[in-house]
Design a protein around this motif. Sequence first.
Motif, mmCIF file in Angstrom:
data_model
loop_
_atom_site.group_PDB
_atom_site.id
_atom_site.type_symbol
_atom_site.label_atom_id
_atom_site.label_comp_id
_atom_site.label_asym_id
_atom_site.label_seq_id
_atom_site.Cartn_x
_atom_site.Cartn_y
_atom_site.Cartn_z
ATOM 1 N N ILE A 26 -32.800 6.876 -5.222
ATOM 2 C CA ILE A 26 -32.837 5.779 -6.195
ATOM 3 C C ILE A 26 -33.585 4.568 -5.621
ATOM 4 N N ARG A 27 -34.476 4.023 -6.469
ATOM 5 C CA ARG A 27 -35.252 2.839 -6.097
ATOM 6 C C ARG A 27 -35.252 1.849 -7.256
ATOM 7 N N ASP A 28 -35.738 0.643 -6.942
ATOM 8 C CA ASP A 28 -35.861 -0.409 -7.947
ATOM 9 C C ASP A 28 -37.363 -0.610 -8.186
ATOM 10 N N ARG A 88 -35.927 16.836 1.917
ATOM 11 C CA ARG A 88 -35.945 15.375 2.068
ATOM 12 C C ARG A 88 -37.151 14.949 2.905
ATOM 13 N N ARG A 89 -37.667 13.752 2.637
ATOM 14 C CA ARG A 89 -38.759 13.197 3.443
ATOM 15 C C ARG A 89 -38.152 12.336 4.550
ATOM 16 N N ALA A 90 -38.657 12.499 5.777
ATOM 17 C CA ALA A 90 -38.102 11.738 6.906
ATOM 18 C C ALA A 90 -38.217 10.244 6.636
ATOM 19 N N GLY A 91 -37.164 9.521 6.956
ATOM 20 C CA GLY A 91 -37.213 8.055 6.860
ATOM 21 C C GLY A 91 -36.836 7.484 5.507
ATOM 22 N N ASP A 92 -36.648 8.343 4.482
ATOM 23 C CA ASP A 92 -36.290 7.817 3.156
ATOM 24 C C ASP A 92 -34.847 7.319 3.131
ATOM 25 N N VAL A 93 -34.616 6.150 2.526
ATOM 26 C CA VAL A 93 -33.234 5.730 2.292
ATOM 27 C C VAL A 93 -32.752 6.386 1.003
ATOM 28 N N ASN A 123 -47.120 7.438 -2.206
ATOM 29 C CA ASN A 123 -46.122 6.846 -3.097
ATOM 30 C C ASN A 123 -45.975 7.670 -4.374
ATOM 31 N N LEU A 124 -44.788 7.556 -4.945
ATOM 32 C CA LEU A 124 -44.426 8.422 -6.067
ATOM 33 C C LEU A 124 -45.327 8.254 -7.303
ATOM 34 N N ILE A 125 -45.520 7.020 -7.756
ATOM 35 C CA ILE A 125 -46.209 6.843 -9.048
ATOM 36 C C ILE A 125 -47.662 7.320 -9.005
ATOM 37 N N ILE A 182 -45.648 17.897 -8.573
ATOM 38 C CA ILE A 182 -44.949 16.858 -7.810
ATOM 39 C C ILE A 182 -43.859 17.529 -7.002
ATOM 40 N N LYS A 183 -43.742 17.127 -5.762
ATOM 41 C CA LYS A 183 -42.615 17.588 -4.958
ATOM 42 C C LYS A 183 -41.592 16.468 -4.933
ATOM 43 N N ILE A 184 -40.399 16.771 -5.386
ATOM 44 C CA ILE A 184 -39.331 15.768 -5.346
ATOM 45 C C ILE A 184 -38.627 15.915 -3.999
HETATM 46 N N1 UFG Z 1 -41.121 10.714 -3.679
HETATM 47 C C1 UFG Z 1 -41.102 12.030 -4.053
HETATM 48 N N2 UFG Z 1 -42.272 12.710 -4.087
HETATM 49 C C2 UFG Z 1 -43.468 12.127 -3.770
HETATM 50 C C3 UFG Z 1 -43.479 10.772 -3.379
HETATM 51 C C4 UFG Z 1 -42.282 10.077 -3.345
HETATM 52 O O1 UFG Z 1 -40.043 12.598 -4.351
HETATM 53 O O2 UFG Z 1 -44.499 12.810 -3.800
HETATM 54 C C5 UFG Z 1 -39.854 9.957 -3.662
HETATM 55 C C6 UFG Z 1 -39.506 9.409 -2.304
HETATM 56 O O3 UFG Z 1 -38.820 10.384 -1.554
HETATM 57 C C7 UFG Z 1 -38.655 8.217 -2.685
HETATM 58 C C8 UFG Z 1 -39.243 7.734 -4.010
HETATM 59 O O4 UFG Z 1 -40.000 8.832 -4.506
HETATM 60 O O5 UFG Z 1 -37.348 8.639 -2.911
HETATM 61 C C9 UFG Z 1 -40.150 6.548 -3.850
HETATM 62 O O6 UFG Z 1 -41.090 6.829 -2.840
HETATM 63 P P1 UFG Z 1 -42.358 5.899 -2.579
HETATM 64 O O7 UFG Z 1 -43.113 6.509 -1.438
HETATM 65 O O8 UFG Z 1 -43.088 5.628 -3.840
HETATM 66 O O9 UFG Z 1 -41.703 4.523 -2.163
HETATM 67 P P2 UFG Z 1 -40.733 4.194 -0.939
HETATM 68 O O10 UFG Z 1 -39.487 3.688 -1.548
HETATM 69 O O11 UFG Z 1 -40.627 5.267 0.045
HETATM 70 O O12 UFG Z 1 -41.627 3.106 -0.228
HETATM 71 C C10 UFG Z 1 -41.559 1.800 -0.604
HETATM 72 C C11 UFG Z 1 -42.858 1.061 -0.296
HETATM 73 C C12 UFG Z 1 -43.068 0.891 1.171
HETATM 74 C C13 UFG Z 1 -41.837 0.396 1.844
HETATM 75 C C14 UFG Z 1 -40.670 1.279 1.501
HETATM 76 C C15 UFG Z 1 -39.399 0.806 2.100
HETATM 77 O O13 UFG Z 1 -43.963 1.757 -0.851
HETATM 78 O O14 UFG Z 1 -44.094 -0.063 1.346
HETATM 79 O O15 UFG Z 1 -40.506 1.273 0.104
HETATM 80 O O16 UFG Z 1 -38.356 1.673 1.843
HETATM 81 F F1 UFG Z 1 -41.946 0.406 3.188
#
Ligand code: UFG
Length: 344
Positions: free
Chosen positions: A235-237, A299-304, A204-206, A220-222
């Motif tokens: 974008i996330r909430d 891009r990371r696979a599966g990301d919305v 996870n990002l944080i 950090i890799k974006i």
């Molecule tokens: N990201 C990066 N670099 C990193 C890690 C994350 O760029 O090293 C980006 C991801 O691509 C994403 C964003 O930061 O765009 C948030 O990524 P997270 O992995 O922190 O969170 P996700 O939104 O992928 O995952 C969260 C929850 C999961 C849940 C998922 C559903 O952690 O439990 O949402 O979409 F399944």
Amino acid sequence: MSQQKKILVTGGTGYIGSHTCVELLQAGYEVIIIDNLSNSDAGIADRIAEITGKKPILYKADMTDKQEIGEIIASEKNIFSSIHFAAYKAVGESVEKPLMYYANNLNSLINLLDLSLEYGIKNLVFSSSCTVYGQPESLPVTEQTPVVRPESPYGNTKRISEEIMEDFYAAHEDFKGIALRYFNPIGAHPSGLLGELPSGVPNNLIPFVTQTAAGLRDEIKIFGNDYNTPDGTCIRDYINVVDLAKAHVAAIDRLAQNKTKKAFEVFNLGTGRGISVLEIVKGFEEATGVKLKYTMAPRRAGDVEQIYANSSFAENELNWKAEKTLKETLASAWNWEKKIRDIQ
Ligand code: UFG
């Protein structure tokens, strides 16, 4: 609220679970934790006690062991509600080991529901996720936004769990369930005693950001800067974990006050604000004064691409709203990382 109601918290020493135990105890509820400690440790219960002055009861047991869980519940008597956090949660691992995820996450819930029938635990609050929406066609996401098949087996266990609950509450109308769909929980307790502790390299990002700031990671890799968003990153909430924990107390209060309108209800829990990955990196630098090294990566696979909540249903019905600013939330995450790494 109704004091001294006994709440069973499965996974109560985990990241969101531990923060929720604190808020429950501070609101006057009694807390019984069941946790197999597979991704946490018993010392978390002491930290909860240090913050609240009240010690939760902790049973080390696995929710898939129905007999043992039944014995614990039988010995505890008069449990008002459970809050079910105990689950595997690593998206990538779930793709590698789908059966492990389905077996653990679904059997745990089925055992809890079955034991709830047997021992008359009438209420349940369940940890769900915005992953059930996939990439929604329109934003922000309301509870009426269609649910789709999530990308990962982990996400799918959340969707199937909600379906199991829907069927369960249709069949047992004097039982009540609430599913809380979390957006992205981040941050740590302001005391610095509780926070997220990922094992190995964080997904996870944080946690990746705070570990980079602490010097544990080079950069950090974006993941992706060619998305159809203002700065090209996803974008996330992002919701503060203490705000999120308080929503669980609000859900328990709703059940205790008999305010539910249906046997099974679903709530989105987010801030309503969409924040990009780049904004998180910049926001962290501003909140903490620590410079971060980052690069753009594929891009990371599966990301919305983007998702954020409309939380007005929770605001109106649970009387709950996310209150903390992104700045204080990011600062709390850094404070936690510094404490665990002994950084001054
Ligand atoms: N990201 C990066 N670099 C990193 C890690 C994350 O760029 O090293 C980006 C991801 O691509 C994403 C964003 O930061 O765009 C948030 O990524 P997270 O992995 O922190 O969170 P996700 O939104 O992928 O995952 C969260 C929850 C999961 C849940 C998922 C559903 O952690 O439990 O949402 O979409 F399944």
